[in-house]
Design an enzyme around this catalytic site. Sequence first.
Site, short mmCIF file in Angstrom:
data_model
loop_
_atom_site.label_atom_id
_atom_site.label_comp_id
_atom_site.label_asym_id
_atom_site.label_seq_id
_atom_site.Cartn_x
_atom_site.Cartn_y
_atom_site.Cartn_z
N SER A 135 0.83 -1.20 0.00
CA SER A 135 0.00 0.00 0.00
C SER A 135 0.87 1.25 0.00
O SER A 135 1.63 1.48 -0.93
CB SER A 135 -0.97 -0.04 1.18
OG SER A 135 -2.13 0.73 0.89
N LYS A 187 -22.60 17.56 9.19
CA LYS A 187 -21.52 18.12 10.01
C LYS A 187 -20.90 17.07 10.92
O LYS A 187 -19.68 17.08 11.17
CB LYS A 187 -22.04 19.30 10.84
CG LYS A 187 -20.99 19.97 11.70
CD LYS A 187 -19.87 20.55 10.85
CE LYS A 187 -18.82 21.25 11.70
NZ LYS A 187 -17.69 21.72 10.90
#
Length: 329
Positions: A135, A187
């Site tokens: 990765s 939010k």
Amino acid sequence: MRSVSTKLAVFLMISVLAAGCMSPNVKLFTDATDPLREYTLQGEADGKVLLIPVNGIISDFAHKGLLRTEPSMVQEIVSQLHMAEKDADIKAVLFKIDSPGGSVTASDIIYHEIQAFKERTGKIVSVVLMNVAASGGYYMSLPADMIMAHPTSVTGSVGVIFFRPKFNGLMEKIGVDVVAHTSGRHKDMGSPFREATAEEDAIFQSLADNLGQRFTSLVKQHRGLDEAALADVETARIYLADEALAVGLVDEIGYLSDAVSKTRVMAGLPEDSRLVVYRRTEYPNDNFYNTQTRFQAGGTSLVDLGIPDAAKLNRAGFYYLWPTGIDFE
């Protein structure tokens, strides 16, 4: 007698620690405030190859321990690249990578810094993948002129993973709740204190897909994989060295000594040119398998807190990371 000796040793140790704490000019251990210095591991001829070991989770956060501070991996690598840039005798940089990856941003910063270093200096950059270089550990290697995998290396895992903790189930069991008042419906998305909505899950997946596509597009750009190979790599699977070579993720298979020799040849250096490292302290009988550039950068800790490398993944976020490769010891 042994009891008296032990008590005396403890008393002396506490006295030294206290003196170090009281005096701003006394420092017991090497830490990030000490300068990196060059040490030669082998060779005597003109010209140098710089070896940079990369070990553990890729992060841009410094670790402040009980007795000393360790610089972040990003800080340490960038510092070494800047030093190599100023040294005309350094003709090549060899990265020895043993990392399952790390945060998306830290991995991308290192990738960018290596690419910019090559463009500014024209110096050779090569990579040898060791135990696990997956990765983000592979992402940072993409600008290299040559990627060599150790015969038993595990690499690949070209993709992104999003971690976020969930506490709402536990909170329901113990009768605790958290109320949030927000200015917009998204939010508090990703809050560990409630379930994500279907819309929020779709947003998270879109972000992961976009960051994953960035990774695969860079692999395609740097490695020139055909569509069949790229489709296999995009599954984010891992590969052993011979599989990585067949699919085009690496150029060669060999040992660290082979990577050093190949890097010297690529840089036009003699076989006995110097292989150097930057460290904050000198080690007796040093060699290129020593990883002690940043982690525990000198001396022996009096207190081993046993904090695993995985502790750096202490917050929600997107990671170029193969989770199975994390060192939990």
